[in-house]
Design a protein around this motif. Structure first.
Motif, PDB file in Angstrom:
ATOM      1  N   CYS A 103       0.843  -1.190   0.000  1.00 30.43           N
ATOM      2  CA  CYS A 103       0.000   0.000   0.000  1.00 30.43           C
ATOM      3  C   CYS A 103       0.877   1.237   0.000  1.00 30.43           C
ATOM      4  O   CYS A 103       1.850   1.305   0.752  1.00 30.43           O
ATOM      5  CB  CYS A 103      -0.880   0.034   1.246  1.00 30.43           C
ATOM      6  N   ASP A 104       0.545   2.210  -0.831  1.00 34.87           N
ATOM      7  CA  ASP A 104       1.245   3.489  -0.779  1.00 34.87           C
ATOM      8  C   ASP A 104       0.794   4.288   0.431  1.00 34.87           C
ATOM      9  O   ASP A 104       1.563   5.033   1.024  1.00 34.87           O
ATOM     10  CB  ASP A 104       0.987   4.300  -2.051  1.00 34.87           C
ATOM     11  N   GLU A 105      -0.483   4.105   0.804  1.00 33.43           N
ATOM     12  CA  GLU A 105      -1.016   4.838   1.945  1.00 33.43           C
ATOM     13  C   GLU A 105      -2.180   4.058   2.539  1.00 33.43           C
ATOM     14  O   GLU A 105      -2.985   3.473   1.818  1.00 33.43           O
ATOM     15  CB  GLU A 105      -1.492   6.224   1.515  1.00 33.43           C
ATOM     16  N   ALA A 115      -2.677   8.814   8.512  1.00 36.92           N
ATOM     17  CA  ALA A 115      -2.268   8.095   7.307  1.00 36.92           C
ATOM     18  C   ALA A 115      -0.882   7.505   7.505  1.00 36.92           C
ATOM     19  O   ALA A 115       0.036   8.190   7.938  1.00 36.92           O
ATOM     20  CB  ALA A 115      -2.273   9.032   6.108  1.00 36.92           C
ATOM     21  N   LEU A 116      -0.750   6.243   7.205  1.00 30.93           N
ATOM     22  CA  LEU A 116       0.541   5.569   7.194  1.00 30.93           C
ATOM     23  C   LEU A 116       0.938   5.438   5.737  1.00 30.93           C
ATOM     24  O   LEU A 116       0.148   4.978   4.920  1.00 30.93           O
ATOM     25  CB  LEU A 116       0.436   4.189   7.851  1.00 30.93           C
ATOM     26  N   THR A 117       2.150   5.840   5.401  1.00 27.55           N
ATOM     27  CA  THR A 117       2.549   5.847   3.996  1.00 27.55           C
ATOM     28  C   THR A 117       3.718   4.913   3.735  1.00 27.55           C
ATOM     29  O   THR A 117       4.377   4.422   4.657  1.00 27.55           O
ATOM     30  CB  THR A 117       2.953   7.274   3.550  1.00 27.55           C
ATOM     31  N   SER A 118       3.997   4.730   2.453  1.00 23.95           N
ATOM     32  CA  SER A 118       5.112   3.881   2.042  1.00 23.95           C
ATOM     33  C   SER A 118       6.454   4.533   2.338  1.00 23.95           C
ATOM     34  O   SER A 118       7.497   3.920   2.139  1.00 23.95           O
ATOM     35  CB  SER A 118       5.005   3.568   0.545  1.00 23.95           C
ATOM     36  N   GLU A 119       6.446   5.770   2.834  1.00 19.65           N
ATOM     37  CA  GLU A 119       7.686   6.448   3.204  1.00 19.65           C
ATOM     38  C   GLU A 119       8.227   5.987   4.558  1.00 19.65           C
ATOM     39  O   GLU A 119       9.331   6.360   4.940  1.00 19.65           O
ATOM     40  CB  GLU A 119       7.471   7.962   3.225  1.00 19.65           C
ATOM     41  N   ILE A 175      -5.113   4.680   5.641  1.00 18.73           N
ATOM     42  CA  ILE A 175      -5.682   5.556   6.658  1.00 18.73           C
ATOM     43  C   ILE A 175      -6.279   4.674   7.739  1.00 18.73           C
ATOM     44  O   ILE A 175      -7.094   3.792   7.461  1.00 18.73           O
ATOM     45  CB  ILE A 175      -6.739   6.488   6.043  1.00 18.73           C
TER      46      ILE A 175
END
Length: 145
Positions: free
Chosen positions: A113-115, A125-129, A117
């Protein structure tokens, strides 16, 4: 034996090894949200919160329309039932242990997942970063829409 369970909106595919999640789909999208995923149960007691029990998945079988997974180790056993209800996949967990259970977690690795929520975290939001190897645990239910 590989198992598949699908609701009106989601599909879960498990491999021969019940810990291996082959795919998780939000239908009708043909792209899986999981790549070589693994599932695990983590069980904590109030007196050993930092020394969790991690029972091994021993079997996965179909009971009627549901998937039924059995987990065990020397200190506990657990039964996880996954049912398709409407648009959802519903999880029901029963844990047996000598001491009272404080927290049980279901962990799924390999999400693509890229993001995401997470409503239980106030819509954070949890992101791929996020750096590799970083985990987030929380004790509230969440829904994958």
């Amino acid at each position: 034996m590989p198992q598949t369970l699908a609701s009106d909106k989601m599909a879960l595919h498990l491999r021969d090894d019940p810990t291996c999640v082959a795919a998780l789909f939000i239908l009708p999208d043909p792209v899986s949200l999981v790549d070589q995923g693994e599932q695990a149960l983590i069980v904590r007691t109030p007196t050993a919160a930092s020394d969790p029990m991690i029972p091994a998945a021993e079997s996965c079988r179909r009971l009627g329309e549901n998937l039924h997974l059995e987990f065990s180790d020397a200190r506990c056993g657990a039964s996880l039932q996954i049912a398709a209800e409407g648009e959802s996949l519903c999880f029901s967990l029963s844990v047996r242990a000598e001491k009272p259970i404080w927290l049980a977690e279901w962990r799924l690795s390999g999400l693509l997942c890229d993001e995401m929520i997470v409503p239980a975290l106030g819509g954070q939001a949890l992101t791929s970063e996020m750096p590799d190897g970083v985990e987030l645990s929380f004790k509230y239910p969440f829904w994958l829409n």
